[in-house]
Design an enzyme around this catalytic site. Structure first.
Site, PDB file in Angstrom:
ATOM      1  N   TYR A 169       0.836  -1.207   0.000  1.00 44.57           N
ATOM      2  CA  TYR A 169       0.000   0.000   0.000  1.00 44.57           C
ATOM      3  C   TYR A 169       0.869   1.256   0.000  1.00 44.57           C
ATOM      4  CZ  TYR A 169      -3.456   3.337   1.863  1.00 44.57           C
ATOM      5  OH  TYR A 169      -4.286   4.408   2.071  1.00 44.57           O
ATOM      6  N   SER A 225       3.626  -3.562   4.542  1.00 42.04           N
ATOM      7  CA  SER A 225       3.648  -4.929   4.027  1.00 42.04           C
ATOM      8  C   SER A 225       4.958  -5.191   3.301  1.00 42.04           C
ATOM      9  CB  SER A 225       2.502  -5.106   3.007  1.00 42.04           C
ATOM     10  OG  SER A 225       1.258  -4.812   3.574  1.00 42.04           O
ATOM     11  N   SER A 262      -0.225  -6.011   8.005  1.00 38.90           N
ATOM     12  CA  SER A 262       0.862  -6.282   7.074  1.00 38.90           C
ATOM     13  C   SER A 262       0.443  -7.377   6.092  1.00 38.90           C
ATOM     14  CB  SER A 262       2.079  -6.744   7.887  1.00 38.90           C
ATOM     15  OG  SER A 262       3.264  -6.549   7.191  1.00 38.90           O
ATOM     16  N   GLY A 263       0.737  -7.145   4.833  1.00 38.24           N
ATOM     17  CA  GLY A 263       0.513  -8.181   3.831  1.00 38.24           C
ATOM     18  C   GLY A 263       1.853  -8.777   3.462  1.00 38.24           C
ATOM     19  N   ASN A 292       7.595  -2.382   2.353  1.00 39.21           N
ATOM     20  CA  ASN A 292       6.748  -1.280   2.802  1.00 39.21           C
ATOM     21  C   ASN A 292       6.391  -1.523   4.265  1.00 39.21           C
ATOM     22  OD1 ASN A 292       5.167   1.044   2.119  1.00 39.21           O
ATOM     23  ND2 ASN A 292       3.322  -0.231   2.179  1.00 39.21           N
TER      24      ASN A 292
END
Lengths: 384, 384, 384, 384
Positions: free
Chosen positions: D157, D262, D300-301, D225
């Site tokens: 993001y 993420s 978080s991804g 990120n």
């Protein structure tokens, strides 16, 4: 391009002008005497789970546009509260976006969209655009003014009847499906995402059914595009073998395979189930599918999701959240209901769809109601 | 305690003295005219997959010892080469040890054992003792003189007919099942781990079946202990509802629930499938189970494992290993074969088992062959 | 055989006679100045989560018996209420029985046991025998008078120091570990299941630590048997490389590999987390392990379980159950606490263990406290 | 809008005109003396795995467009042969489309794309359009003239620096990233999908690194990120705490949380690993991430994918396929290499990125090289 949306006709239908909805006039499986188990809810549809709304945008145009979008909104289009959810992939030759966050968070946060395989992307981003435009931010991923969204979009492949590489689904169709969503009767057959689908060699599409289990409701909505003719079973009777005629493969040798095609199954309930319990429900959709004859061929995207509308405000972030849980040892009735509703929803889809001619002049025939009844009678499986 | 092993009688059987095996004299489902799909192998058993051996140790003694151990050796008892494998839990109220290593390594390294729920531990450690004693070290976990072993032991619960908390299974029974394992005809019904099982309200136990698909064989062996009477379907006919008599619950109210009981399904093939493909086969066992009526109730341990005897020496550790793989787009026939073999194996188990009286004087009746034929005839599902 | 149990000495310790516990006199990592993050609870142990009890049975006898059993009882030995739980396998060359039911039901229903690889079976069945004997039936699988049990037993391999194929663990040791379990200080080092373990080329075993996060506690207990000397990191400093001496491999070439050995990690919390959230905690144990240098080699059984003592009576079966849930967006502090507690627990295990000589005269040296401090000082990582 | 693509400058770079690539002039971590373990390949990049090509489309325009697309093509843009692959979600608050088919089939069939969270859809469908246009049909889902495609698109993001709800990524950017992909040096820092990323409170983005292990190469490419400033560790030294200045949160309170952000990690190797083995590699990416300080916060991804360029033509559909497999007991070196390459790739990303000002005048500072060296020196972790 002529774009058909069911929202307007459906509204009309609510006022009783059923004649504008010819597809909906067709009797459903239960009305034809198919001897399903269990007790359905009032609509025998996913909308029997209070709050659930379904909307479709149907694109039928020219010789080869046969596609669309279906939206399922767990709490309706005006309520963006998240719901607990779980998912399962019986055979993963397909797509359902957003599942890693469902698995991780336990929440489905937004609508479930179903479309064709090559339009998943446009539908996904359009859902975000709709959330931006309407302020329906995902509750699980909003921090102050910012949010990110991980929409759930699933698909089956309509490239036999539809010009799938023409990318005909546009953001406006997504908005239409979302804004037109309603409770009550849910359109079946060749509507929304199900418009161009083929199932067991008959015309497929959207189907739905529900079950009442004590004070709870369990329901399924399917977009079915799976199976070969000879596999089709209806309450155990070998209907596909008994109706071999008009299998739509002669002009399409490349796809004359029993193992292609897919099914998306959405299971809804109002029982207070936690995410890991909903995953259990999703896994039972396989068993309903199996009852109709499929063995989930290699080229099948058989991906299932289950959600519960119980526990509103579970996604609230302050303090701790109070929840209800149905104990595991009371869950088995919901398992059976999932199996039954899935089975019936598939047969309903077949019976609602009308014969369609699409891309490359392929004609896909609807399951003939009279022939079905004949076969069921032959196997002593027709209700009086 | 009288301990029955099938190894000796089975040997005799190979010489034709079938009369010493009364249970085995009972016709199997196919011989009764149940109209299954597909073509079975010569034994219509898991042993049709070349190399697979099955052994049983059956404990029937006094009023309440009704239990045992079944061993499936993928490459036979004299060959400890590992096989590729995958597993799946449709409903995890059960145990199958050793699965984390299967998932991680892709290998099944040793036999698959099936017993009762409370004897999994003794069977597990006894397998290791047998490996120590016979020098059959696991290939995937041997380093020089040292090795560790992670045996695969599964179970279903026989506490209705058996004194399960008496812990009657001993290491010697494990050795017996392993050493008595053989190819050829595989005993069915109330033998080995299946001795004390109840399935769809009839006497259950071990069953097996196979399918030939092109040049490959797919087979299933089940230990079935699942389902309620009213759920039982046989090739689509509602056999359970049509035969309501003698449901063994009157004296056992605590267990009078449709959702208890379990099934272990072992799928074997000689097709060259990789571990992730075998997991796909394991997942299809659910669909075969579904065809017999189960909806995998909460209290069910429905755990499945699939292995391939192709690719010998794949577990060798030097250099790189040469493998064969069947492409995914040729796998769908094996999926259907898995579904079919599973379905038939369950019905075979029901038809092979004899009525048994066990703990607390509970009597569990065998599925009557004549009544089954009557019901199938009623639903036009009996082969001539 | 001399059998050591910590229950009696531990009781004495509570009265202050610490001198009877020489192993326990060794300073822990934090006392030596290792600069860990976060705030531990009063015991800096898994027993800081209220209700958790830990018991050990330690077998040290002759030249080659170096093994044992550790029991972790989430709500103590007198309370068989189930707890929500989740698990994760970072590398599955190991065993943790009972996980399919945890995954399915969301509950851990009984104690967690840890022992050596080849004694998992005896421990498993002995847990059932204990449950039968004491009437502590599993709440999730009891129906009337009947119940079945699916105990959770994990392991790491002590075959370097222990005569693992002598099967020295017996049911009595299991009962001893269970009945001797207590709250308060939890023994570390070469005790219980950790007796014969080797970790990063030093003597390993049991270690524990905890963190306080707001009103909640998160804690870890490890049985560590993993890693090669050169991998060991302590709060980022390359301690293993700086202390190359006495690596216990000269006499054991078959096991002179960096990638063998395992670690079991048990994470406990009193935060009200649901099963899917506990799986998230379990997955963070990997990150704590990574901080100590491991890369989870092929031969490693790195299997983790997390449970929550909140939500008592969640396994009750009547009506619906009221639960509390900590929202996901407040969970991140618990993630960090899991990572930190795991890291510290591993270092605590290394510092508590004493040099041991076992099977084949293998001598495994304890991590020397003074050398550790030297290395940390060299890297400016020693607290004053 | 000014649209920057690296393809042209990268070509120039190959002729030595490095001065046109200011970002690329910055020394990488290894050149600054960060003491990583292991031996990198010639480019210390994912492109060290022969055949892999990387392309970027970078959108920097006006005050608030800071985004882009990165394409990783496992066998290059002219070769659409599928590769074996596996994936893993360490924390699923993110998206990676196409994973159900990877899990099911074992194949990654097409490029891996990385972009911002709200542009995943447009990138996905544009990949299909590119496949249609160029005839690069997926091998695993092509039947005669028809095919369907399930592109792999991941995201992090960038809504802090970028106008993410402006949907600035268009199909042309996807084509550009794909067509501009090349081998050799892979751009790092604020390029492609990494353009608007923030990592550990510094400017983040794309980073890459590789390791040579015997005759094989393992490499990672990250779009980072993730993490909060105080968490950042560099080879164990607490760099984040030592450089507290300029944390970019003052003007962005809504996002001032340690647990958002993420990381997507792509692991490539030429070692002949099967799908289940590649999943093992993907799971090790967590351990490399952990070494840099992250604990994978709730928001978080952290989604990882690993592929192998070995076994060309494995997706062929005729007959059986011949494969090579690296035995599990030789895989541990690849595990360590994955951990190391991931760790270094993250630090490379931080060191390559330049300070950026974006949406809402947020200024995110680059990690200052001199300060990093100072901190490493303080902790005795700077190579001479």
């Amino acid at each position: 391009m002529r774009m058909m949306s069911w929202c307007a006709p459906s509204i009309i239908f609510l006022f009783g002008v059923a004649s504008v909805l010819p597809a909906q006039d067709k009797p459903r499986a239960r009305n034809l005497g198919v001897p399903f188990d269990g007790t359905p809810g009032p609509w025998n549809a996913i909308t029997d789970v209070r709050g659930v709304e379904v909307g479709d945008s149907t694109l039928i145009s020219g010789d080869s546009v046969r596609t669309g979008v279906t939206a399922i909104l767990p709490r309706g289009k005006r309520n963006n509260d998240a719901v607990f959810a779980g998912w399962f992939s019986q055979n993963g030759d397909g797509e359902m976006t957003g599942t890693t966050w469902i698995e991780e968070s336990g929440f489905l946060d937004g609508p479930i969209m179903i479309t064709n395989t090559h339009s998943v992307g446009v539908v996904r981003d359009a859902v975000i655009a709709w959330q931006v435009k309407t302020g329906r931010k995902p509750k699980t991923n909003t921090y102050g003014e910012s949010f990110w969204s991980l929409p759930v979009v699933a698909e089956t492949y309509d490239g036999r009847l539809n010009d799938v590489n023409g990318f005909h689904v546009k953001p406006q169709h997504v908005f239409e499906a979302l804004e037109g969503a309603q409770s009550g009767r849910a359109p079946e057959g060749s509507v929304g995402g199900g418009t161009g689908m083929v199932c067991y060699g008959f015309k497929g599409g959207i189907g739905t059914a529900s079950r009442v289990v004590g004070s709870y409701t369990v329901a399924a909505l399917v977009q079915c595009n799976c199976g070969a003719r000879q596999q089709l079973l209806v309450t155990g009777a070998p209907v596909g073998r008994e109706i071999p005629e008009s299998t739509p493969r002669a002009g399409d040798p490349a796809l004359d395979r029993a193992d292609l095609g897919s099914i998306i199954i959405v299971v809804a309930t109002d029982a207070p189930l936690l995410p890991h319990q909903l995953k259990r429900l999703a896994r039972r959709a396989t068993m309903g599918l199996a009852r109709t004859g499929s063995t989930s061929g290699n080229g099948s995207g058989d991906i299932f999701i289950a959600f519960s509308t119980a526990n509103p405000d579970a996604a609230n972030a302050a303090g701790t959240v109070d929840l209800k849980m149905l104990p595991n040892n009371q869950i088995s009735g919901l398992f059976s209901a999932t199996v039954e509703a899935t089975e019936e929803a598939i047969i309903n889809a077949l019976l609602a769809a009308e014969t369609m001619t699409g891309a490359d002049d392929l004609k896909v025939t609807a399951l003939p109601h009279d022939r079905l009844r004949e076969v069921l009678r032959k196997y002593n499986r027709l209700n009086p």
